[in-house]
Scaffold this active site. Structure first.
Site, PDB file in Angstrom:
ATOM      1  N   TRP A  90      -3.616  -1.806  -1.358  1.00 10.32           N
ATOM      2  CA  TRP A  90      -3.602  -3.118  -2.017  1.00 10.32           C
ATOM      3  C   TRP A  90      -4.032  -4.109  -0.954  1.00 10.32           C
ATOM      4  CZ3 TRP A  90      -0.922  -7.836  -1.572  1.00 10.32           C
ATOM      5  CH2 TRP A  90      -1.061  -8.699  -2.654  1.00 10.32           C
ATOM      6  N   CYS A 135       0.834  -1.192   0.000  1.00 10.73           N
ATOM      7  CA  CYS A 135       0.000   0.000   0.000  1.00 10.73           C
ATOM      8  C   CYS A 135       0.874   1.250   0.000  1.00 10.73           C
ATOM      9  CB  CYS A 135      -0.904   0.016   1.222  1.00 10.73           C
ATOM     10  SG  CYS A 135      -1.827  -1.515   1.464  1.00 10.73           S
ATOM     11  N   GLU A 179       9.521 -13.540 -19.724  1.00  7.85           N
ATOM     12  CA  GLU A 179       9.129 -12.146 -19.533  1.00  7.85           C
ATOM     13  C   GLU A 179       7.936 -11.801 -20.419  1.00  7.85           C
ATOM     14  OE1 GLU A 179       9.156  -7.871 -18.825  1.00  7.85           O
ATOM     15  OE2 GLU A 179       9.510  -9.691 -17.673  1.00  7.85           O
ATOM     16  N   ASN A 210       0.920   0.385   5.975  1.00 11.21           N
ATOM     17  CA  ASN A 210       1.366  -0.474   4.870  1.00 11.21           C
ATOM     18  C   ASN A 210       2.090  -1.650   5.493  1.00 11.21           C
ATOM     19  OD1 ASN A 210       2.410  -1.600   2.472  1.00 11.21           O
ATOM     20  ND2 ASN A 210       4.246  -0.335   2.619  1.00 11.21           N
ATOM     21  N   GLY A 211       1.692  -2.860   5.126  1.00 10.78           N
ATOM     22  CA  GLY A 211       2.354  -4.038   5.651  1.00 10.78           C
ATOM     23  C   GLY A 211       1.361  -5.014   6.233  1.00 10.78           C
ATOM     24  N   HIS A 257       8.229 -32.432 -24.933  1.00 16.55           N
ATOM     25  CA  HIS A 257       8.173 -33.191 -23.681  1.00 16.55           C
ATOM     26  C   HIS A 257       6.885 -32.933 -22.906  1.00 16.55           C
ATOM     27  CE1 HIS A 257      12.248 -34.753 -23.963  1.00 16.55           C
ATOM     28  NE2 HIS A 257      12.612 -33.554 -24.412  1.00 16.55           N
ATOM     29  N   GLU A 274      -0.097 -10.306 -17.046  1.00 12.38           N
ATOM     30  CA  GLU A 274      -0.279  -9.176 -16.126  1.00 12.38           C
ATOM     31  C   GLU A 274      -1.307  -8.166 -16.628  1.00 12.38           C
ATOM     32  OE1 GLU A 274       3.729  -8.193 -13.631  1.00 12.38           O
ATOM     33  OE2 GLU A 274       3.808  -7.789 -15.777  1.00 12.38           O
ATOM     34  N   LYS A 328       2.702  -2.302  -7.596  1.00 12.95           N
ATOM     35  CA  LYS A 328       4.044  -2.130  -8.131  1.00 12.95           C
ATOM     36  C   LYS A 328       5.125  -2.699  -7.230  1.00 12.95           C
ATOM     37  CE  LYS A 328       7.021  -0.423 -11.106  1.00 12.95           C
ATOM     38  NZ  LYS A 328       7.098  -0.950 -12.459  1.00 12.95           N
ATOM     39  N   LYS A 345       4.263 -10.561 -18.960  1.00  9.29           N
ATOM     40  CA  LYS A 345       3.650  -9.278 -19.313  1.00  9.29           C
ATOM     41  C   LYS A 345       2.257  -9.479 -19.885  1.00  9.29           C
ATOM     42  CE  LYS A 345       6.629  -6.290 -18.048  1.00  9.29           C
ATOM     43  NZ  LYS A 345       7.086  -7.245 -17.021  1.00  9.29           N
ATOM     44  N   ARG A 390       1.175   1.611  -6.086  1.00  8.02           N
ATOM     45  CA  ARG A 390       1.405   0.663  -4.999  1.00  8.02           C
ATOM     46  C   ARG A 390       0.132  -0.077  -4.601  1.00  8.02           C
ATOM     47  NH1 ARG A 390       6.342   1.856  -2.167  1.00  8.02           N
ATOM     48  NH2 ARG A 390       5.534   0.661  -0.417  1.00  8.02           N
TER      49      ARG A 390
END
Length: 608
Positions: free
Chosen positions: A75, A2, A480, A99-100, A503, A487, A603, A484, A27
């Site tokens: 968040w 957050c 990557e 935050n946390g 395989h 996301e 983020k 993306k 955030r």
């Protein structure tokens, strides 16, 4: 995860705090709120579920007055993203933002409920407000009550508190989550990071782990975890206003994609000597020739950058390398070699899992080298040496330019190791460095291929599942690309080393499953081509990123080919990272998703 902020001053607080929340929205954006102290010292709050626009409407309908205020953009961890769970939380004489995660909140909550406290939310954070208020009711001063509460919290937190009847007072605390103090003219600020404080204060103190502080409009007092007053460095931090604007682009991600060439160029300018075509990193606290092993760890895209770094260190410097995601490595308790080096990678320098690994590896006697975009972050302050990239602020949740800047640093570090270990000579160093220095112009050329990438995006946007393939050092770039796409477009995507296709994953392929190939002609191309032909024979729609030579051979195999500039194989992963990110962006535009703030993500992951 957050974002929190606060101001004690002489100007109306609401607008200052709201604008800081805008800068912190990357955030978290599940809910938001602001609390101020009115002229008569009463605590007032406005909160809203969803994004900041919803809070803005609430504030328009019901404004807040006062010159002391705190704000929060969330968040969600404990409790759904509802107005009741939104911060600030208030109890009696105190309002807080947090935050946390308070890990022992259930125990504290049970104790407080037994004492008569009534909780209004499902969050762990509300426990902070009730515990501080509990001590205030016992006759303690705000400073005494805050310190008593802080000593009982277990977990990670950054907290800001304001108190009824104390219009010129704010108390902040941090443990395991970042918190910075900003110095203004007759006003003081708190913020989760320097970006929140950028337009407000050019002088900043980064609180150390366990610190807590008392702010008035003209004074800052900092205490350590024992309650002793301490002094912390005040740093000058310069920001340009344009760094946090969209500059005419539709999204921050679009702007940051276009900043790849500058981010790469500025980063290389710091760590190379262009005239001599040599690497010029900061002095390392060890001799690479004496290092028995390098341990690399990171999260998300930074981990994929680390995977590329492993290829470079192993192949170029003949350096044994261990790599794992930070969330797993910190609990593996893997044995570490004497004189070993730990290489940690993070955009923010505040990633909780990576920071946890840093501390455990440091206890194991490893030299800590961090690749960071925010050098004054917690990781930066706790590392033996920081290899700083110059990517500038990254606002969009999906990392873009920081990834190529990380790769640029890792490439330079690999050359440095190879030179020190005698696995390359001067001519090879000059050749490899020259290929790096050519990258900014090559990166700029990628944007002339956007129409071809858009043609590829139209195929991908129709799919429910997508496979990304690469070989050798380009395999992490496939990872990557898949990340993306997941996301920001919410399309399921998986990446594989192309040789692994037969395989198992080849059973997934049919006409509805596009196969995106990262296939420069200089890296195991013939083997990749064979794998793509196998996929095509089973109905797969092949979409390829390659160069001019590769395009000739892929004609008739690939449905869409994006032909990229020719580059040395050494730097191909850096260049090819750019178009796979652009592809995800173009698909997201077609899908109509929230590009900069995708659902469920934030983020800077500052909680486990």
């Amino acid at each position: 995860m957050c974002g929190i902020c606060g101001v004690v001053g002489h100007r109306p607080a609401t607008q200052i705090v709201f604008e800081a929340l805008r800068r912190l929205e990357y955030r978290g954006y599940d809910s938001a709120g602001i609390s101020t102290l009115s002229k008569n010292g009463e605590i007032e709050r406005r909160r809203a579920a969803g994004k900041l626009d919803n809070l803005e409407e609430v504030l328009h309908q019901s404004p807040l007055n006062g010159t002391t205020g705190i704000g929060h953009t969330r968040w969600a961890t404990h409790g759904a993203p509802t107005e009741a769970n939104a911060h600030p939380h208030a109890a009696g004489q105190v309002a807080i933002v947090h935050n946390g995660i308070i890990e022992n909140f259930a125990e504290l909550k049970a104790e407080l409920e037994a004492a008569g406290c009534v909780f209004a939310s499902d969050t762990d954070s509300e426990t902070v407000a009730h515990l501080v208020d509990f001590y205030l009711k016992q006759g303690k001063t705000p400073r005494e009550a805050a310190f008593a509460a802080i000593q009982r919290f277990e977990g990670a937190y950054a907290i800001a508190m304001v108190f009824k009847g104390h219009g010129d007072l704010m108390i902040g605390a941090r443990h395991g989550a970042p918190l910075a103090i900003g110095y203004g003219d007759g006003e003081m600020f708190l913020g989760s990071d320097s970006l929140a404080l950028a337009p407000l204060a050019s002088r900043i103190t980064y609180m150390e782990d366990g610190d807590w502080c008392e702010l008035t409009s003209d004074k800052v007092t900092i205490f350590d975890s024992t309650g002793q007053e301490v002094q912390r460095p005040i740093q000058n931090v310069a920001f340009m206003a344009g760094q946090v604007g969209k500059d005419g682009y539709r999204h921050y991600m679009e702007k940051e994609l276009h900043e790849h060439p500058v981010a790469i160029g500025q980063t290389l300018q710091r760590i190379t000597d262009p005239a001599a075509k040599t690497i010029a990193l900061p002095e390392l606290p060890f001799n690479p020739a004496d290092v028995p092993r390098v341990t690399i760890t990171a999260c998300g895209s930074a981990f994929y950058a680390g995977m590329v770094g492993r290829y470079w260190l192993e192949s170029l410097a003949r350096m044994p390398v261990e790599i794992d995601v930070a969330s797993e490595m910190r609990y593996r308790e893997a044995p570490q070699p004497n004189k070993g080096v730990a290489l940690l990678i993070s955009q923010s320098g505040e990633t909780a899992d990576t920071l946890g690994v840093l501390r455990s590896l440091k206890k194991e006697g490893q030299s800590i080298v961090s690749v960071l975009n925010v050098e004054h972050s917690t990781m930066g302050r706790e590392s033996d040496v920081v290899l700083g990239m110059v990517a500038g602020p990254e606002i969009s949740v999906a990392s873009t330019k920081a990834f190529t800047a990380q790769l640029s640093v890792l490439a330079a570090l690999s050359i440095e190791f190879a030179r020190a270990r005698g696995t390359i000579d001067q001519a090879q160093e000059e050749k490899l460095t020259a290929s790096l220095l050519d990258l900014p112009s090559k990166a700029a050329e990628v944007f002339t291929r956007v129409e071809d990438i858009q043609a590829m995006a139209r195929v991908v946007a129709e799919a429910r599942d997508v496979l990304y393939l690469g070989r050798g050092i380009c395999t992490p770039i496939a990872y990557e690309g898949a990340l993306k796409l997941k996301e920001i477009s919410y399309i399921h995507a998986e990446a594989y080393a192309a040789g692994e296709l037969k395989h198992g994953p080849i059973s997934l392929i049919d006409r509805t499953v596009p196969v995106v190939a990262i296939a420069p002609s200089t890296i195991l191309f013939e083997k990749t081509l064979s794998n793509l032909q196998e996929a095509k024979a089973r109905g797969g729609r092949i979409l390829a990123f390659t160069d001019a030579e590769g395009a000739k051979k892929l004609k008739g195999v690939a449905e869409v080919i994006v032909t990229l500039p020719d580059v040395d194989a050494f730097v191909a992963p850096i260049l090819y990272a750019i178009p796979v990110q652009i592809l995800a962006y173009e698909v997201a535009l077609l899908k109509g998703t929230d590009v900069d703030q995708p659902r469920n993500l934030a983020k800077s992951v500052t909680v486990e």
